[in-house]
Scaffold this motif. Structure first.
Motif, short mmCIF file in Angstrom:
data_model
loop_
_atom_site.label_atom_id
_atom_site.label_comp_id
_atom_site.label_asym_id
_atom_site.label_seq_id
_atom_site.Cartn_x
_atom_site.Cartn_y
_atom_site.Cartn_z
N LEU A 1 0.82 -1.20 0.00
CA LEU A 1 0.00 0.00 0.00
C LEU A 1 0.86 1.25 0.00
O LEU A 1 1.91 1.29 0.61
CB LEU A 1 -0.90 0.00 1.24
CG LEU A 1 -1.89 -1.16 1.32
CD1 LEU A 1 -2.49 -1.26 2.70
CD2 LEU A 1 -2.97 -0.98 0.27
N ARG A 2 0.39 2.27 -0.70
CA ARG A 2 1.09 3.54 -0.67
C ARG A 2 0.20 4.58 0.00
O ARG A 2 -1.00 4.58 -0.20
CB ARG A 2 1.38 4.01 -2.11
CG ARG A 2 2.45 3.20 -2.82
CD ARG A 2 2.38 3.39 -4.31
NE ARG A 2 1.11 2.89 -4.84
CZ ARG A 2 0.33 3.53 -5.67
NH1 ARG A 2 0.66 4.72 -6.09
NH2 ARG A 2 -0.79 2.99 -6.10
N LEU B 1 -12.38 13.53 -4.35
CA LEU B 1 -11.21 13.30 -5.21
C LEU B 1 -10.63 11.92 -4.97
O LEU B 1 -10.22 11.23 -5.89
CB LEU B 1 -10.14 14.35 -4.92
CG LEU B 1 -10.20 15.62 -5.76
CD1 LEU B 1 -9.16 16.63 -5.29
CD2 LEU B 1 -9.96 15.28 -7.22
N ALA C 1 -7.78 2.21 -1.12
CA ALA C 1 -7.95 0.98 -0.36
C ALA C 1 -8.50 1.31 1.03
O ALA C 1 -9.19 0.50 1.64
CB ALA C 1 -6.62 0.25 -0.24
N GLN D 1 -1.00 8.46 0.65
CA GLN D 1 -1.05 9.73 -0.07
C GLN D 1 -1.71 10.75 0.84
O GLN D 1 -2.83 10.52 1.31
CB GLN D 1 -1.83 9.52 -1.35
CG GLN D 1 -1.76 10.67 -2.29
CD GLN D 1 -2.32 10.29 -3.65
OE1 GLN D 1 -2.01 9.24 -4.21
NE2 GLN D 1 -3.17 11.14 -4.18
#
Lengths: 340, 340
Positions: free
Chosen positions: A99-100, A119, A126, A102
């Motif tokens: 997972l990243r 947005l 996720a 942001q």
DNA sequence: GTGAAAGCGCTAACAT
DNA sequence: ATGTTAGCGCTTTCAC
């Protein structure tokens, strides 16, 4: 406006597959679920990937898999020193996973919160970790519509949306004010705004503790204008001193305000803690720049971030949107700015 | 781990199209290029969008259009006070456009820079704005491969990749040191690290200016350890004072270091500017917390961000990867910390 | 353990 | 001004 790049076509999964003599799906597996591919094939494939410099296309991946692998983190002041440990906690927990994270700033505006939520929804996140700024759950319907787990951070006084983790700002503020009272201060000002729900909870705690003691004075509540907290604390303290010289202690909304107040006090010739007691909030460390060292309400900021991430991962693993709020403890850390 | 959301299928463009009695592409146009659709149809379509709460899927959009609409902004310390005006400049320029900015921290490590670049490449960014940390253009081949315009920020001494905008840190540092010399200081220390290429340029400027005057002393260069610049400046200044009491001025790598040095000087009983001159870097404002107000080299930070964004948009509009570096002016803003 | 087929939701290119 | 067709690059599902 031509938003596309140059003419050069990017290498794709199929390019790798062709060169390795396997089907595209096997390459896909070799990359995401290596254990499902035989050692020999995996080696060949990863070799080709390296050789031709293949980089997966996240948009295609997100479209096909229906999830982007993005954890959205929304908060009012992501750049602030107080948020920084929270961010570290979140990133540490997600470290080395698929997972990243942001980050997005929502300021102090519920409508910006809604805009940013939308947005992110467009990106199939996720999961979402947020520090909501809305006093009333105006964005609740929006969040209910979201197809992923949501963790609400920082404030347990909010009606929980899915999962929550944080502290009780009201009792934390009470703790601070009672400490000041116990040290013999009685004319206690509040520095820093009514800006969001967490600020208002602190104000409530402040008011309750003082009302209990019969010492609450509405005029002793001072709001800040700007965002540079150290400078705000500094100018506000000067203003307080000229208008209400009788004030003998200040409880500040954050440690930077407290630091600014400390500098101002020193310039005004006020002795801390003798003439003026100062208590901050968050429990940040200023490594000796604060002289005397500030008393502050210490929040488990790193832990909040770490556990928020953990709750999110647990929800993802189980596939359910769980409910439940976790409340963590706060502690008053006594420096030398309230000792007398 | 189940990364997908709940069972509820999201509404799609086709749902809107069906309900509005038009084809999907018309809905797509109504949303992205409204002027290409008749007023009547557009009204109907947007009505339906509102009614059923349609949110576009960015992954599908990115896949079909081959661009994500993301402008990647990479920098070493995005959370720092010095970067904040740069970020504002960038965001202001992109305001209300169809592009979204996404920030990522690369620390002070060229390999992390490469990793983040790769992560963004996987997302087909529309453009990249970066503040590179690599002394040597190790990531140059990577950047050459990227299918979008790249603007290199802050430092014009780097071999330009595509477009560049910034200042000459070497001459800026020279300006600072010459100012100190002109005020009669002669034992001038440098505070703050050799950490990245911009730091080294400042060091070079410092060394050149002092060597020209025959006053360069390698032992007067002090590196910082941590990241909390105010505290670093504070502890470093105390250390300098105990080991090299003869030092009569410090040139600091950034304004926060200078602020820390100022606090330490005050605690040490050193008079500023009489016993010690202090010059900062960046030109930030501390609204009276710095007493006396700091002298600093003022950089056009906001302008750098704004113009970087502008250059990127120009490149996108023309469809070319243009070359060319723009160098902006710096100014020495004299406070009271070097007046004598 | 590996592959074939189908399709995620949208937009480019080419009609009409 | 609107529609048709095809496909972006990947993963899912189901078969072998």
């Amino acid at each position: 406006m031509r938003l596309r790049g140059g003419a050069r076509a990017r290498t794709t999964l199929s390019d790798v597959a062709r060169k390795a003599g396997v089907s595209p799906i096997t390459v896909s597996r070799a990359l995401r679920e290596p254990h499902k591919v035989s050692d020999k094939l995996r080696e060949t494939i990863l070799g080709v990937v390296d050789e031709i410099g293949y980089v997966p296309n996240f948009a295609a991946r997100a479209l096909a898999s229906r999830h982007s692998g993005i954890i959205a983190v929304l908060g009012p002041v992501l750049g602030s020193p107080g948020f920084s440990p929270v961010a570290s906690g979140i990133e540490d927990r997600f470290q080395a996973g698929e997972l990243r994270t942001q980050f997005a700033n929502i300021g102090l505006d519920a409508s910006e919160e809604a805009r940013q939520l939308n947005l992110f929804v467009a990106q199939n996140p996720a999961g979402i970790i947020m520090e909501s700024v809305a006093e009333f759950p105006v964005n609740r319907p929006l969040i209910d519509e979201i197809d992923c787990p949501v963790v609400q951070m920082m404030d347990t006084s909010l009606e929980p949306l899915d999962m929550g983790i944080g502290v009780c700002h009201r009792s934390a503020a009470k703790l601070a004010v009672r400490h000041l009272l116990s040290k013999g201060y009685s004319k206690i000002a509040l520095l820093g705004g009514n800006k969001d729900i967490r600020s208002r909870r602190r104000f409530e705690g402040y008011r309750e503790a003082l009302s209990d003691a019969g010492l609450y004075q509405p005029g002793y509540v001072f709001d800040t204008e700007g965002r540079n907290s150290v400078a705000d604390g500094h100018s506000l303290m000067r203003c307080i001193n000229s208008r209400y010289p009788e004030i003998d202690a200040v409880f500040c909304h954050d440690d930077e305000l407290a630091l600014g107040a400390l500098f101002a006090a020193s310039q005004l010739g006020l002795r801390v803690p003798e003439d003026l007691g100062i208590c901050g909030y968050n429990g940040l460390h200023f490594s000796g720049v604060d002289d005397p060292p500030l008393t502050s309400v210490s929040l488990p900021l790193y832990e909040i971030g770490f556990k928020a991430a953990e709750m999110l991962m647990a929800a993802l693993a189980s596939g359910e949107r769980k409910e439940g709020a976790v409340e963590l403890e706060v502690a008053l850390v006594e420096g030398a700015s309230t000792r007398r």
